[in-house]
Design an enzyme around this catalytic site. Structure first.
Site, PDB file in Angstrom:
ATOM      1  N   GLY A 273       1.138  -4.919   4.427  1.00  0.00           N
ATOM      2  CA  GLY A 273       0.621  -4.860   3.073  1.00  0.00           C
ATOM      3  C   GLY A 273       1.776  -5.028   2.103  1.00  0.00           C
ATOM      4  O   GLY A 273       2.932  -5.151   2.500  1.00  0.00           O
ATOM      5  N   VAL A 274       1.453  -5.068   0.827  1.00  0.00           N
ATOM      6  CA  VAL A 274       2.527  -5.171  -0.158  1.00  0.00           C
ATOM      7  C   VAL A 274       2.989  -3.779  -0.551  1.00  0.00           C
ATOM      8  O   VAL A 274       2.430  -2.783  -0.137  1.00  0.00           O
ATOM      9  CB  VAL A 274       2.062  -5.930  -1.427  1.00  0.00           C
ATOM     10  N   GLY A 275       4.026  -3.708  -1.349  1.00  0.00           N
ATOM     11  CA  GLY A 275       4.455  -2.432  -1.897  1.00  0.00           C
ATOM     12  C   GLY A 275       5.781  -1.987  -1.349  1.00  0.00           C
ATOM     13  O   GLY A 275       6.419  -2.650  -0.527  1.00  0.00           O
ATOM     14  N   GLU A 298      -1.018 -11.608   5.261  1.00  0.00           N
ATOM     15  CA  GLU A 298      -1.825 -12.062   4.137  1.00  0.00           C
ATOM     16  C   GLU A 298      -0.933 -12.560   3.012  1.00  0.00           C
ATOM     17  O   GLU A 298      -1.131 -13.629   2.466  1.00  0.00           O
ATOM     18  CB  GLU A 298      -2.632 -10.856   3.655  1.00  0.00           C
ATOM     19  N   ILE A 368      -4.660   5.793   1.214  1.00  0.00           N
ATOM     20  CA  ILE A 368      -4.756   6.838   0.181  1.00  0.00           C
ATOM     21  C   ILE A 368      -4.818   8.207   0.847  1.00  0.00           C
ATOM     22  O   ILE A 368      -4.056   9.096   0.496  1.00  0.00           O
ATOM     23  CB  ILE A 368      -5.968   6.567  -0.738  1.00  0.00           C
ATOM     24  N   LYS A 412       0.927  12.193  -6.283  1.00  0.00           N
ATOM     25  CA  LYS A 412       0.875  12.888  -7.580  1.00  0.00           C
ATOM     26  C   LYS A 412       1.948  13.980  -7.664  1.00  0.00           C
ATOM     27  O   LYS A 412       1.632  15.173  -7.846  1.00  0.00           O
ATOM     28  CB  LYS A 412      -0.522  13.471  -7.824  1.00  0.00           C
TER      29      LYS A 412
END
Ligand SMILES: CC(C)(COP(=O)(O)OP(=O)(O)OC[C@H]1O[C@@H](n2cnc3c(N)ncnc32)[C@H](O)[C@@H]1OP(=O)(O)O)[C@@H](O)C(=O)NCCC(=O)NCCS
Ligand SMILES: CC(C)(COP(=O)(O)OP(=O)(O)OC[C@H]1O[C@@H](n2cnc3c(N)ncnc32)[C@H](O)[C@@H]1OP(=O)(O)O)[C@@H](O)C(=O)NCCC(=O)NCCS
Lengths: 509, 509
Positions: A273-275, A298, A368, A412
């Protein structure tokens, strides 16, 4: 075709005759239609028509007229597309993926419908007629050949499908796109609806099975718009401490698997994935012991480009670029050099279960929440608000040789545990999640039954601040659960969620 | 090889020398090993060694000795295998699927570990070394050729993998199995671990790509046991009123899809789970307008056999039979007649995502609960107790051309709604469920966003007794949910479950 002038990139006489302004082109899109737009993770989206259309929609609204369209894309786009159209409340239905703040806000306020779809499914659903009629395609290209064929730009996504399926086509020819993109794409025209499907003949990441151009019927083109505008690109933030720890655990794990003979020395094709975490893993691979790596993924992000540059990654197959401005500059300065190592494919091929399973991809995706039994939530906050969407994570996780999910153990500012008793939404079931990694450690869930998984996930992955509460939940569940295959206390399973108390109180008030 | 005498079915001299009693063979299996057993939905499981082993385990227990093994199979087996071993608490770890009452009880009491795995994943996990070492294979066959090759019996399942991977092989030659089974199987030896995988060359349901026998190294065979015992077969209950209604809705839907041009006139290959509803759909197809049907499925049940008999189904590909005694008798009386229409394959091929997606299967599977947003629970009661397992439903649902889930709208004599606000366990996510059918009606969720799905599922599928409560939940969720993409009240989401109040009270006491 070595020019920054859009007009000189439009070689087809018939299509030169369709050149018009973005305003004129946007005026050809009526309310109520479904529009298939190019664009994937901020690359290759149309730069002019959508935002111009948004202004038209705003005008209509100001005159008390409703004007909404269905917006179908490859994946996420940019403020000029998703942001602009969402801002003016111009989207009736959005699919299959988004990550735009304005869009997200509208969706979670209940003001915009959104269908979150496995990216490999989109083309076949459209061909199958499952999503209704596609009326208009708005597709960015890098140029138009004399015979009308199109040079794809910096992403492929669903463009082939949009161009084939829409009655009306609007092309944006973007002179900013590097002319050397020509030849980098592999557009496969061998897909079909069942019962006419054939094997997809990719057996190595660098197999080319298609052609470098989109075919179209020039008679369907209703407008050609010239642009000269950069892709949206997110600045690269160097890996933070947690990302480096996560990457370290993954690299240790991969080395361990090689040592055990469960992976070849050059691993298997990587998907990521990205990030931040994904880039940290790629950075780690730069210094790691693995050579002759490949990627079947991807999006191609900075870390992968670095791996190509240093000679560790021999081929990356993707459907789109997703680069920082700095990396993009570097790529563009030297594109021909990368041409042998990069292939951009339609997303139904980059994400095809058949190919992913055959190649035996090592999948690495973000999450998440993960629960103690190994279920993963990639999309929802509090089980109710969408963040982005499942994207291709399901295509890869389900079909990977090894399916890895990675996340910081808390979110958070440390106030929320990303390891929870029960995820509030499931995108990847216990059956599809083999490895969970946080900065705390790596849980290898292969060959473990639910109760065994729970112990490993809590002890290896949870943040120490939340570990005692998770242990306590699990122990009490083991004691009081109606069934002890997957012990749960259903009335307490969500009390770990952020704002749990606040939300209950607000409702009671 | 036309004989009911087991000995005369063992043509290989070397293996004739290994013939022994079930007691002697069972004595060769020590405590602590992993045993790969044949067997799939009550067909083709070993009839003698497992129950004999269970007695040995009981003896060991009576002498205060722990004796447990890991039991790996194709899918569910029979009382003589799962029942017997679970009864004596002889199973350390069970995978990948079971449906045995004693087994289930042990698992849900927390006394037996159970890993519920997509059936297409099992072979590759074992080949990849993800589940540990397979020590012993205990496989039923219909006969042994002179050169040591084996004639498969009434199911294939994971037998090829067990025979390839186990150090030690115990064969049961069952003279009860019809000798005409010879030639019906298609055992594919072309699979490999990545990076050596090639396309699986099936493009039609009746393509044969392998050979009719299992290959083995005869030196690995430590015992050959002769048996003469029927498969467990569940009596056929004629479709009840609800099943007929569900089947009717599905047949109407399929006709509608053909009319709209979204399905060919002879449909696409059918897959269907076992049970009452599945048989009712097959019965409906007998009277329906469709000709030249095909099936690419996991198990071949009565309804499909009837369709073959009446000439409507031209080919069924499966990995196992699952027939009633009456249907079995009919099949056995006339097996050569069915030979051209039936192919039994290894389960990694019958359930392979590549093939399922290519063929464009119409998948029809059962469920325990579906929620208003389209998530499906196939496995858990109260989110905690396992019923059977996911089986192949995920392989088919994710890769189907159309993915249908079907259930009566209520269970337990109407006291429990099978349509709930939020499923207590997710096996099939909202991304993988396109059609939900109950006796009340059919919800077509294609192209619908979550809130639109909720309305359709409640109005079309829920039982009228539960519809008002579901509407009320949804309306209040829409109002009070923290996010309105997938509106939920997490503290109320499970209050629909059976015994919810009883369970909470029991715990508080
Ligand atoms: C899951 C996903 C959102 C994680 O994104 P990321 O950028 O790696 O991770 P981050 O830690 O930055 O988290 C993203 C946001 O979610 C929030 N978040 C993460 N975990 C959370 C939790 N348990 N509770 C509440 N919020 C949480 C973060 O705070 C952050 O929000 P912010 O931007 O408002 O601060 C992202 O990977 C995704 O969209 N995945 C689905 C699609 C996919 O996997 N594609 C891969 C390509 S195939
Ligand atoms: C989901 C599944 C259990 C449904 O089975 P079925 O025989 O079609 O349906 P039934 O209505 O008889 O339900 C089976 C049991 O679950 C119970 N049940 C069903 N829904 C329930 C609910 N919502 N709450 C509580 N119990 C429920 C039934 O009462 C019955 O229990 P009982 O035998 O103790 O009476 C079954 O299809 C399955 O195991 N599926 C997973 C594997 C699969 O799909 N394989 C397909 C081949 S690829």
């Amino acid at each position: 075709m070595q020019t920054n002038n859009a007009s000189s990139r439009i070689l087809c006489p018939h299509l030169r005759g369709k050149i018009m302004s973005a305003e004129e082109a946007a005026a050809l899109i009526p309310s109520g239609v479904n529009v298939g737009m190019s664009g994937f993770t901020g690359a290759g989206y149309p730069k002019a028509v959508p935002s111009t259309l948004a202004k038209r929609i705003m005008d209509a609204n100001l005159h008390g007229k409703k004007f909404k369209i269905g917006v179908w894309t490859g994946a996420s786009t940019a403020p000029e597309l998703d942001g602009a159209l969402a801002m003016v409340d111009g989207v009736e239905m959005r699919l299959p993926y988004q990550s735009d703040p304005t869009c997200r806000k509208r969706i979670n306020a209940g003001e915009m419908e959104y269908i979150d779809i496995h990216l490999s499914h989109v083309a076949q659903f459209v061909w199958g007629g499952f999503l209704g009629k596609l009326d208009v395609a708005v597709v960015e290209v890098a140029g138009i050949l004399e015979d009308g064929r199109l040079i794809p730009s910096s992403s492929v996504g669903n463009n082939k499908t949009w161009l084939d399926q829409a009655d009306k086509i609007i092309l944006e020819v973007n002179a900013w796109q590097n002319p050397h993109l020509e030849g980098m794409h592999d557009i496969y025209y061998g897909t079909a609806l069942p019962p006419h499907r054939k094997p997809i003949p990719i057996v190595k990441t660098d197999d080319r099975i298609g052609e470098p151009y989109y075919r179209i019927d020039p008679n369907n083109v209703i407008a050609v718009v010239e642009t000269n505008k950069a892709d949206r690109n997110s600045p690269f933030t160097p890996p933070d401490a947690n990302s480096k720890l996560i990457a370290g655990h993954i690299l240790d794990f991969l080395q361990h698997e090689v040592k055990k003979g469960r992976l070849p020395a050059n691993l298997l094709p990587l998907q990521s994935g990205v990030g931040n975490v994904a880039n940290a893993v790629m950075a780690g691979l730069q210094d790691g012991p693995f050579e002759n790596l490949t990627a079947y993924t991807e999006v191609l992000q900075d870390g992968m480009l670095d791996l190509i540059k240093c000679g560790k990654l021999t081929c990356a197959s993707a459907t789109s670029f997703s680069l920082s401005p700095a990396a993009l500059e570097e790529l563009n300065a030297d594109l021909p050099r990368f041409k042998d190592s990069i292939i951009l494919r339609p997303q139904e091929i980059s994400n095809h279960p058949e190919v992913i399973r055959r190649l035996g991809v090592i999948a690495m995706n973000g999450l998440i929440e993960a629960d103690i039994y190994g279920n993963v939530n990639s999309t929802h906050i509090m089980g109710t608000s969408i963040m982005n969407g499942i994207g291709g994570s399901g295509d890869f996780a389900r079909n990977a040789f090894i399916s890895i999910f990675m996340t910081p153990s808390s979110a958070k500012g440390g106030s929320v545990s990303c390891i929870v008793p029960m995820v509030s939404h499931v995108d990847h079931t216990e059956h599809d999640v083999q490895i969970i990694v946080t900065e705390q450690g790596l849980a290898d869930l292969r060959g473990l039954a639910p109760k065994q998984r729970a112990k490993v996930v809590i002890e290896k992955c949870a943040h120490p601040n939340f570990r005692p509460a998770l242990r306590e939940y699990y122990d009490r569940a083991l004691r009081y659960s109606p069934g002890r295959h997957t012990p749960h206390l259903l009335d307490e399973a969500y009390t770990f969620l952020p704002n749990w108390v606040a939300n209950q109180t607000a409702r009671a008030a």
